[in-house]
Design a protein around this motif. Structure first.
Motif, PDB file in Angstrom:
ATOM      1  N   ALA A  48     -10.869  66.731  97.828  1.00 37.49           N
ATOM      2  CA  ALA A  48     -12.145  66.979  97.176  1.00 37.49           C
ATOM      3  C   ALA A  48     -13.245  66.260  97.947  1.00 37.49           C
ATOM      4  O   ALA A  48     -12.991  65.485  98.858  1.00 37.49           O
ATOM      5  N   ALA A  49     -14.506  66.524  97.576  1.00 39.64           N
ATOM      6  CA  ALA A  49     -15.636  65.891  98.252  1.00 39.64           C
ATOM      7  C   ALA A  49     -15.513  64.373  98.188  1.00 39.64           C
ATOM      8  O   ALA A  49     -15.711  63.675  99.183  1.00 39.64           O
ATOM      9  N   GLU A  50     -15.207  63.839  97.001  1.00 39.51           N
ATOM     10  CA  GLU A  50     -14.914  62.420  96.856  1.00 39.51           C
ATOM     11  C   GLU A  50     -13.403  62.278  96.810  1.00 39.51           C
ATOM     12  O   GLU A  50     -12.781  62.433  95.773  1.00 39.51           O
ATOM     13  N   THR A  51     -12.840  62.011  97.978  1.00 41.88           N
ATOM     14  CA  THR A  51     -11.394  62.079  98.140  1.00 41.88           C
ATOM     15  C   THR A  51     -10.659  61.193  97.142  1.00 41.88           C
ATOM     16  O   THR A  51     -11.116  60.107  96.798  1.00 41.88           O
ATOM     17  N   GLY A  52      -9.538  61.673  96.672  1.00 46.24           N
ATOM     18  CA  GLY A  52      -8.734  60.933  95.714  1.00 46.24           C
ATOM     19  C   GLY A  52      -7.478  60.396  96.356  1.00 46.24           C
ATOM     20  O   GLY A  52      -7.449  60.081  97.545  1.00 46.24           O
ATOM     21  N   GLY A  53      -6.416  60.323  95.590  1.00 44.84           N
ATOM     22  CA  GLY A  53      -5.196  59.707  96.075  1.00 44.84           C
ATOM     23  C   GLY A  53      -4.032  60.662  96.213  1.00 44.84           C
ATOM     24  O   GLY A  53      -2.874  60.248  96.151  1.00 44.84           O
ATOM     25  N   ASP A  54      -4.284  61.936  96.403  1.00 44.72           N
ATOM     26  CA  ASP A  54      -3.187  62.885  96.613  1.00 44.72           C
ATOM     27  C   ASP A  54      -2.553  62.669  97.984  1.00 44.72           C
ATOM     28  O   ASP A  54      -3.235  62.304  98.957  1.00 44.72           O
ATOM     29  N   MET A  55      -1.258  62.907  98.066  1.00 46.79           N
ATOM     30  CA  MET A  55      -0.551  62.910  99.342  1.00 46.79           C
ATOM     31  C   MET A  55       0.758  63.658  99.160  1.00 46.79           C
ATOM     32  O   MET A  55       1.192  63.927  98.043  1.00 46.79           O
ATOM     33  N   PHE A  56       1.376  64.033 100.289  1.00 47.36           N
ATOM     34  CA  PHE A  56       2.709  64.625 100.219  1.00 47.36           C
ATOM     35  C   PHE A  56       3.497  64.192 101.441  1.00 47.36           C
ATOM     36  O   PHE A  56       2.942  63.744 102.448  1.00 47.36           O
ATOM     37  N   ASP A  57       4.810  64.332 101.346  1.00 49.21           N
ATOM     38  CA  ASP A  57       5.689  64.029 102.463  1.00 49.21           C
ATOM     39  C   ASP A  57       6.811  65.050 102.482  1.00 49.21           C
ATOM     40  O   ASP A  57       7.340  65.434 101.431  1.00 49.21           O
ATOM     41  N   LEU A  58       7.152  65.505 103.651  1.00 42.88           N
ATOM     42  CA  LEU A  58       8.282  66.402 103.875  1.00 42.88           C
ATOM     43  C   LEU A  58       8.915  65.952 105.189  1.00 42.88           C
ATOM     44  O   LEU A  58       8.345  66.152 106.262  1.00 42.88           O
ATOM     45  N   VAL A  59      10.091  65.326 105.108  1.00 42.56           N
ATOM     46  CA  VAL A  59      10.684  64.753 106.314  1.00 42.56           C
ATOM     47  C   VAL A  59      12.207  64.740 106.193  1.00 42.56           C
ATOM     48  O   VAL A  59      12.752  64.563 105.103  1.00 42.56           O
ATOM     49  N   GLN A  60      12.878  64.933 107.317  1.00 46.61           N
ATOM     50  CA  GLN A  60      14.344  64.897 107.350  1.00 46.61           C
ATOM     51  C   GLN A  60      14.804  63.445 107.474  1.00 46.61           C
ATOM     52  O   GLN A  60      14.456  62.752 108.433  1.00 46.61           O
ATOM     53  N   LEU A  61      15.564  62.979 106.490  1.00 44.87           N
ATOM     54  CA  LEU A  61      16.162  61.654 106.508  1.00 44.87           C
ATOM     55  C   LEU A  61      17.681  61.807 106.408  1.00 44.87           C
ATOM     56  O   LEU A  61      18.191  62.915 106.251  1.00 44.87           O
ATOM     57  N   ASP A  62      18.397  60.687 106.488  1.00 44.94           N
ATOM     58  CA  ASP A  62      19.862  60.756 106.433  1.00 44.94           C
ATOM     59  C   ASP A  62      20.353  61.363 105.131  1.00 44.94           C
ATOM     60  O   ASP A  62      21.388  62.041 105.088  1.00 44.94           O
ATOM     61  N   GLN A  63      19.619  61.131 104.046  1.00 45.08           N
ATOM     62  CA  GLN A  63      20.047  61.627 102.728  1.00 45.08           C
ATOM     63  C   GLN A  63      19.732  63.098 102.531  1.00 45.08           C
ATOM     64  O   GLN A  63      20.182  63.704 101.561  1.00 45.08           O
ATOM     65  N   GLY A  64      18.952  63.693 103.410  1.00 43.87           N
ATOM     66  CA  GLY A  64      18.535  65.087 103.274  1.00 43.87           C
ATOM     67  C   GLY A  64      17.052  65.198 103.553  1.00 43.87           C
ATOM     68  O   GLY A  64      16.434  64.285 104.103  1.00 43.87           O
ATOM     69  N   VAL A  65      16.464  66.310 103.187  1.00 39.56           N
ATOM     70  CA  VAL A  65      15.025  66.484 103.354  1.00 39.56           C
ATOM     71  C   VAL A  65      14.323  65.820 102.176  1.00 39.56           C
ATOM     72  O   VAL A  65      14.526  66.203 101.017  1.00 39.56           O
ATOM     73  N   PHE A  66      13.500  64.821 102.478  1.00 38.83           N
ATOM     74  CA  PHE A  66      12.775  64.091 101.449  1.00 38.83           C
ATOM     75  C   PHE A  66      11.525  64.863 101.071  1.00 38.83           C
ATOM     76  O   PHE A  66      10.715  65.243 101.928  1.00 38.83           O
ATOM     77  N   LEU A  67      11.352  65.085  99.768  1.00 40.91           N
ATOM     78  CA  LEU A  67      10.207  65.810  99.225  1.00 40.91           C
ATOM     79  C   LEU A  67       9.409  64.852  98.353  1.00 40.91           C
ATOM     80  O   LEU A  67       9.961  64.247  97.428  1.00 40.91           O
ATOM     81  N   LEU A  68       8.119  64.723  98.640  1.00 39.76           N
ATOM     82  CA  LEU A  68       7.293  63.802  97.865  1.00 39.76           C
ATOM     83  C   LEU A  68       5.904  64.389  97.676  1.00 39.76           C
ATOM     84  O   LEU A  68       5.294  64.887  98.632  1.00 39.76           O
ATOM     85  N   LEU A  69       5.430  64.350  96.452  1.00 46.78           N
ATOM     86  CA  LEU A  69       4.031  64.641  96.149  1.00 46.78           C
ATOM     87  C   LEU A  69       3.557  63.563  95.198  1.00 46.78           C
ATOM     88  O   LEU A  69       4.181  63.311  94.160  1.00 46.78           O
TER      89      LEU A  69
END
Length: 255
Positions: A48-69
């Motif tokens: 948004a114009a006044e940025t907030g705290g949203d983020m995401f992650d999608l990455v391959q780790l030993d445990q599998g594909v890590f999904l984060l929002l």
């Protein structure tokens, strides 16, 4: 210093703060999507114009594909730094061998120590097991979660499994939910800015999201994400974007 000069200086500082917060927010996003046979991933963040705290992650780790929002409350430097901290803590926990439930306890309790009483973070965190075709996850105040079932051409909706991160210290792990992905299924984790996008007709809502997933299920997930952002912009019209828009999509390819 004249009042006009003081005002200009304050506005300039505020603009610099917003730009710096946006740089922090965007710098922690994954530079590329995981490559997993039989699966397609897509993540998008439109601040948004006044940025907030949203983020995401999608990455391959030993445990599998890590999904984060994640979505930290508030706007500016604080939420951006909080989101960065949360992502880093999860990454470290998993790299030293923590299970999903253990990581939840550590990250939640650390945020509970660090954050003011009126601050918290909603988060979806999970792993895709590509062998079992299953996503194991918890949803800390993040929802709704959309699961498009290709065989029935229908959408299931799931609510949070526990309260937001950083609200209270815990001794036990959050309940872990397992979601099976059949061929053609899509998992869509979207920030509340998507569902609560305001237009002249009210809020964008679940049904519009579900219809777009159904209509665009056979195309690339990148096109679904782009189309969704375009639809949100058109729906809002002249109204200013009030919240970050974040999209995480996981599709199991049809056989």
């Amino acid at each position: 210093m004249t009042p006009e000069a003081a005002l200009t200086g304050a506005e300039g500082l505020r603009a610099d703060d917003i730009a710096a917060a946006r740089d922090i927010q965007m710098s922690i996003l994954p530079p590329e999507m995981p490559v997993v046979p039989g699966y397609e991933f897509c993540g998008r963040l439109l601040p948004a114009a006044e940025t907030g705290g949203d983020m995401f992650d999608l990455v391959q780790l030993d445990q599998g594909v890590f999904l984060l929002l994640g979505d930290a409350t508030g706007h500016g430097f604080g939420p951006a730094l909080c989101a960065t901290q949360m992502q880093a803590m999860f990454r470290v926990a998993f790299r030293v061998g923590a299970e999903l439930g253990e990581a939840y306890i550590h990250v939640n309790n650390q945020l509970d120590e660090d954050l003011p009483d009126d601050r918290f973070v909603t988060a979806f965190a999970g792993f895709l097991d590509r062998e079992r075709h299953e996503v194991s996850y918890f949803s800390a105040g993040q929802g709704p979660i959309l699961h498009y079932r290709a065989d029935a051409d229908s959408c299931d909706w799931y609510g949070p499994t526990t309260f937001p991160l950083g609200t209270v210290a815990v001794e036990k792990a959050a309940p872990i939910r397992n979601l099976a992905l059949e061929p053609g299924d899509i998992l869509a984790v979207l920030s509340d800015g998507v569902y609560e996008c305001e237009g002249e007709g009210g809020l964008f809502g679940r049904e519009r999201v579900a219809n777009m997933v159904r209509d665009l299920q056979h195309g690339p997930m990148s096109e679904l994400a782009a189309s969704l952002l375009r639809s949100l912009e058109a729906f809002a019209g002249a109204l200013e974007q009030q919240d970050d828009l974040t999209i995480v999509l996981v599709k199991r390819q049809a056989l």
